[in-house]
Design a protein around this motif. Structure first.
Motif, PDB file in Angstrom:
ATOM      1  N   LEU A 261      -5.361   3.666 -15.002  1.00 43.66           N
ATOM      2  CA  LEU A 261      -4.800   4.830 -14.331  1.00 43.66           C
ATOM      3  C   LEU A 261      -4.188   4.373 -13.014  1.00 43.66           C
ATOM      4  O   LEU A 261      -4.848   3.687 -12.223  1.00 43.66           O
ATOM      5  N   TYR A 262      -2.910   4.733 -12.810  1.00 35.80           N
ATOM      6  CA  TYR A 262      -2.291   4.446 -11.516  1.00 35.80           C
ATOM      7  C   TYR A 262      -1.972   5.771 -10.846  1.00 35.80           C
ATOM      8  O   TYR A 262      -1.302   6.630 -11.433  1.00 35.80           O
ATOM      9  N   GLN A 263      -2.452   5.936  -9.603  1.00 31.08           N
ATOM     10  CA  GLN A 263      -2.308   7.205  -8.886  1.00 31.08           C
ATOM     11  C   GLN A 263      -1.221   7.092  -7.818  1.00 31.08           C
ATOM     12  O   GLN A 263      -1.235   6.183  -6.995  1.00 31.08           O
ATOM     13  N   ILE A 264      -0.287   8.036  -7.861  1.00 33.10           N
ATOM     14  CA  ILE A 264       0.840   8.068  -6.934  1.00 33.10           C
ATOM     15  C   ILE A 264       0.826   9.401  -6.205  1.00 33.10           C
ATOM     16  O   ILE A 264       0.532  10.443  -6.796  1.00 33.10           O
ATOM     17  N   VAL A 265       1.144   9.375  -4.928  1.00 35.06           N
ATOM     18  CA  VAL A 265       1.296  10.605  -4.158  1.00 35.06           C
ATOM     19  C   VAL A 265       2.660  10.564  -3.475  1.00 35.06           C
ATOM     20  O   VAL A 265       3.068   9.541  -2.933  1.00 35.06           O
ATOM     21  N   THR A 266       3.402  11.665  -3.568  1.00 36.12           N
ATOM     22  CA  THR A 266       4.684  11.766  -2.880  1.00 36.12           C
ATOM     23  C   THR A 266       4.560  12.756  -1.727  1.00 36.12           C
ATOM     24  O   THR A 266       3.761  13.696  -1.785  1.00 36.12           O
ATOM     25  N   THR A 267       5.337  12.523  -0.689  1.00 28.53           N
ATOM     26  CA  THR A 267       5.256  13.389   0.483  1.00 28.53           C
ATOM     27  C   THR A 267       6.623  13.535   1.136  1.00 28.53           C
ATOM     28  O   THR A 267       7.465  12.631   1.065  1.00 28.53           O
ATOM     29  N   THR A 268       6.825  14.684   1.773  1.00 26.15           N
ATOM     30  CA  THR A 268       8.039  14.917   2.559  1.00 26.15           C
ATOM     31  C   THR A 268       7.804  14.608   4.027  1.00 26.15           C
ATOM     32  O   THR A 268       8.728  14.684   4.843  1.00 26.15           O
ATOM     33  N   LEU A 269       6.565  14.273   4.390  1.00 26.99           N
ATOM     34  CA  LEU A 269       6.264  13.904   5.774  1.00 26.99           C
ATOM     35  C   LEU A 269       6.967  12.598   6.122  1.00 26.99           C
ATOM     36  O   LEU A 269       7.149  11.734   5.269  1.00 26.99           O
ATOM     37  N   PRO A 270       7.388  12.426   7.376  1.00 29.49           N
ATOM     38  CA  PRO A 270       8.080  11.185   7.761  1.00 29.49           C
ATOM     39  C   PRO A 270       7.168   9.971   7.609  1.00 29.49           C
ATOM     40  O   PRO A 270       5.969  10.032   7.884  1.00 29.49           O
ATOM     41  N   GLN A 271       7.750   8.872   7.145  1.00 28.43           N
ATOM     42  CA  GLN A 271       6.991   7.636   6.958  1.00 28.43           C
ATOM     43  C   GLN A 271       6.740   6.967   8.308  1.00 28.43           C
ATOM     44  O   GLN A 271       7.610   6.935   9.172  1.00 28.43           O
ATOM     45  N   ARG A 272       5.555   6.419   8.473  1.00 30.89           N
ATOM     46  CA  ARG A 272       5.245   5.661   9.682  1.00 30.89           C
ATOM     47  C   ARG A 272       5.595   4.193   9.458  1.00 30.89           C
ATOM     48  O   ARG A 272       5.286   3.613   8.438  1.00 30.89           O
TER      49      ARG A 272
END
Length: 364
Positions: free
Chosen positions: A136-147
């Motif tokens: 299982l590979y878990q991915i999360v996407t976000t609209t928050l700005p990348q640091r």
């Protein structure tokens, strides 16, 4: 002497991988510093727990069914060990073994737990009797700005791995108790449909030479002279692996009542099933498909690596980090688990009948 099958899970963040670091002969003669080193691997943790908590008459050696790299987690891995009770004609109770080993892990604050111990027949082999493995590979996407905090203009190709891992940690916007279980991706560089189109290229049987690191070009076999393991170059047919299924799906957030996790992130699982995998194969399959989503690669370039394996890994692609990878399950055939039991009253487990007995070298 009896053979036992251990099912266990672990959080891989603090471990250097599943394989033990030191190639030692006798655990009980090791110094404290050596033991601390051993407990940085899953196999080392299991063997030290067996040696010092269970205290069998023999030196316990674990044979793992599946190997995982540093930072990779496992919902279920497995391994076998032969144990001789210090009292003659007596055998260890599987339930007692489970509790005793877990108590050792608890006292040592080690992120590993034994789910179940089964007494198995003497011909059972942890690795060769496996009929399928799933990841299982878990991915999360976000609209928050990348640091990007540490020298963002520095050439990434010249950065050490520890630097890149630090960058991944600092850029992640998830809470700390979730951050080492997901790969974070910018929402604008992710497309689920495109991801699945690329992943589907891997289904079936292919030559995955391009999708393994140079470590995967070598396998280790037992030295007939008893001198440990010797490296051997893989034959070309050994690079052929069959992917039974691979698919990415969107899943609910881990805590649906938390507005921060609900509003700022989307969560995806990539599930891969097959019999066996090469070193880094899963991470490179996922990484190349994510590179297609971000525009770094095309699906044609991914297919080219499968069709022309001697071309090697396309440097446009980036292997997915270990952070999001989990060994989900290890499955054995019902025939191989014949006579397996947790009941001390049913021991010893008898050998298999000749018509269902597995062939090959014992134990491993």
């Amino acid at each position: 002497m009896h053979r036992y099958l251990l099912y266990f899970n672990y959080k891989g963040s603090r471990f250097r991988g599943s394989q033990k670091i030191l190639n030692r002969e006798i655990t009980k003669n090791m110094q404290e510093m050596d033991l601390l080193q051993q407990e940085r691997s899953i196999q080392g943790c299991l063997e030290t727990a067996l040696q010092f908590a269970v205290r069998p008459k023999n030196d316990p050696i674990i044979f793992l069914s599946s190997r995982t790299d540093a930072g990779v987690h496992a919902y279920r891995n497995s391994g076998t060990v032969d144990l001789q009770h210090p009292v003659e004609n007596k055998l260890f109770d599987p339930h007692w073994l489970t509790n005793k080993i877990n108590l050792y892990f608890l006292k040592k604050s080690l992120d590993i737990r034994v789910d179940r111990v089964l007494a198995v027949h003497p011909d059972f082999r942890a690795r060769k009797d496996v009929i399928s493995r799933s990841y299982l590979y878990q991915i999360v996407t976000t609209t928050l700005p990348q640091r990007e905090l540490l020298d963002p203009k520095k050439d990434r190709s010249k950065r050490p791995r520890s630097y890149l891992r630090t960058q991944e940690f600092l850029k992640c916007r998830l809470p700390v108790f979730l951050s080492d279980h997901y790969m974070q991706v910018s929402a604008e560089k992710f497309n689920l449909e495109q991801l699945n189109e690329s992943l589907q290229l891997f289904e079936g049987t292919h030559n995955f030479r391009s999708f393994t690191s140079t470590q995967g070009w070598v396998r280790y076999s037992k030295d007939p002279g008893g001198g440990g393991y010797i490296p051997m170059e893989r034959r070309e047919e050994e690079f052929f692996k069959k992917i039974d299924s691979i698919e990415a799906v969107e899943v609910p957030p881990p805590c649906p009542t938390d507005s921060y996790l609900l509003d700022n992130f989307k969560y995806y699982h990539v599930k891969i099933c097959g019999h066996s995998f090469l070193h880094n194969q899963v991470r490179r399959m996922v990484g190349s498909s994510l590179s297609v989503c971000s525009g770094r690669m095309t699906a044609h370039e991914v297919k080219e690596m499968l069709d022309l394996p001697n071309v090697g890994w396309n440097v446009k692609g980036r292997p997915a980090p270990a952070t999001g990878l989990h060994l989900l399950n290890v499955q054995y055939s019902p025939e191989s688990l014949a006579n397996a039991t947790e009941d001390i009253n049913q021991l010893p487990a008898n050998p298999l009948k000749p018509d269902v007995k597995s062939l090959g070298v014992p134990h491993n």
